[in-house]
Design an enzyme around this catalytic site. Structure first.
Site, PDB file in Angstrom:
ATOM      1  N   ASP A 135       4.067   1.528  -2.340  1.00  0.00           N
ATOM      2  CA  ASP A 135       3.090   0.495  -1.757  1.00  0.00           C
ATOM      3  C   ASP A 135       2.818  -0.548  -2.788  1.00  0.00           C
ATOM      4  O   ASP A 135       1.958  -1.461  -2.371  1.00  0.00           O
ATOM      5  CB  ASP A 135       1.986   1.445  -1.420  1.00  0.00           C
ATOM      6  CG  ASP A 135       2.290   2.224  -0.102  1.00  0.00           C
ATOM      7  OD1 ASP A 135       2.852   1.968   0.666  1.00  0.00           O
ATOM      8  OD2 ASP A 135       1.355   3.084   0.112  1.00  0.00           O
ATOM      9  N   LYS A 178      -5.785  -0.347   1.968  1.00  0.00           N
ATOM     10  CA  LYS A 178      -5.108  -0.793   3.157  1.00  0.00           C
ATOM     11  C   LYS A 178      -4.964   0.217   4.348  1.00  0.00           C
ATOM     12  O   LYS A 178      -5.616   1.359   3.802  1.00  0.00           O
ATOM     13  CB  LYS A 178      -3.494  -1.182   2.702  1.00  0.00           C
ATOM     14  CG  LYS A 178      -3.034   0.334   2.261  1.00  0.00           C
ATOM     15  CD  LYS A 178      -2.208   1.096   3.404  1.00  0.00           C
ATOM     16  CE  LYS A 178      -1.679   2.533   2.825  1.00  0.00           C
ATOM     17  NZ  LYS A 178      -1.229   3.271   3.787  1.00  0.00           N
TER      18      LYS A 178
END
Length: 288
Positions: A137, A11
């Site tokens: 996350d 990401k």
């Protein structure tokens, strides 16, 4: 099912702002998260022995309880009282300790893989709740795509898909402690905060150039003074065709958004020749 192959995708943060600090030391954030095409390859196989065996192509990576994949597997085994063990072949391509959630994405795949291998049919929402126990996350890495992350990063709101764009990723040969960066942020007088709502609006308009122009990461105010090479790579990307460039997460990885593949590849070649970043990858936005 005895074996499963998975892709743990990296990401980037199109925007990262820190709202405040909690008494427990965690920070409240507002982040626009985006999955990219770069991924680690994971093969998970059930074995009869009560063991968790992890093999990886990265020699310095722990393969015991300090590995997030190991933690994810153990969490699922304990939570759902699963018999037998798991063998994991973890082939990493996402840079390690780079601000790209490589470890969190691997852990997310491990949760997903255990759910499939043992045919548990645990809903995604429940897997995401479990993911928070491993790292902030991990829930996003299960969701993937374009999202607004709030709280400590676990409160997720799905956003419209970020339009396709070419992304160059460059990691200089330094490792950044996320904990240290956030600690230093508490003592830094931050004058400029990114316009998170403006980034979201630009995504809704499907305007890549506008998204790029509004990108911002408040953690740059801490990490760049510690590692000036980050700013050097940002400037090189912009001088060689990027619409904009920014540090991802707490760093040190820099990504640039490019208008076309040709300029992206030319910049990749320049950065490799200059030598400030050993790991330089071309990729693109990923939509699940």
């Amino acid at each position: 099912m005895e074996s499963i192959r998975l892709k743990a995708r990296a990401k980037i943060n199109l925007g990262l702002d820190v709202i405040g600090r909690r008494e427990n030391g965690y920070h409240d954030v507002r982040m626009v998260m985006q999955t990219v095409g770069l991924y680690d390859r994971i093969i998970m196989t059930r074995i009869p022995e009560e063991e968790i065996r992890i093999k990886t192509n990265i020699g310095f990576l722990p393969v015991n309880e300090n590995n997030l994949v190991y933690k994810a597997i153990m969490l699922m085994k304990n939570k759902y009282k699963l018999d037998g063990g798991i063998e994991v072949d973890l082939n990493k391509f996402i840079p390690v300790a780079a601000g790209m959630a490589g470890g969190s994405s691997d852990a997310a795949c491990a949760l997903f893989g255990m759910n499939r291998l043992f045919e548990l049919n645990v809903p995604m929402r429940e897997l995401m709740k479990l993911g928070v126990e491993i790292g902030a996350d991990v829930p996003y890495c299960l969701m993937r795509g374009t999202a607004l992350a709030e709280g400590i990063g676990e409160k997720l709101t799905r956003l419209p898909d970020m339009p396709f764009c070419h992304i160059l990723i460059a990691k200089p040969p330094v490792n950044v402690s996320t904990k240290l960066v956030y600690e230093k942020l508490d003592n830094t007088d931050v004058k400029l905060h990114p316009d998170i709502d403006g980034i979201i609006e630009a995504i809704k308009l499907k305007d890549v150039a506008l998204v790029a122009s509004r990108m911002g990461n408040v953690l740059e105010s801490v990490t760049i003074p510690l590692y000036p090479v980050i700013d050097s790579i940002k400037k090189d990307m912009i001088e060689h065709g990027a619409i904009n460039a920014m540090m991802s997460g707490s760093g040190p990885t820099v990504f640039g958004i490019f208008p076309d593949e040709q300029s992206m590849i030319a910049c990749q070649q320049f950065l490799r020749q200059k030598g400030e970043a050993r790991q330089v990858y071309t990729t693109e936005t990923f939509t699940p």
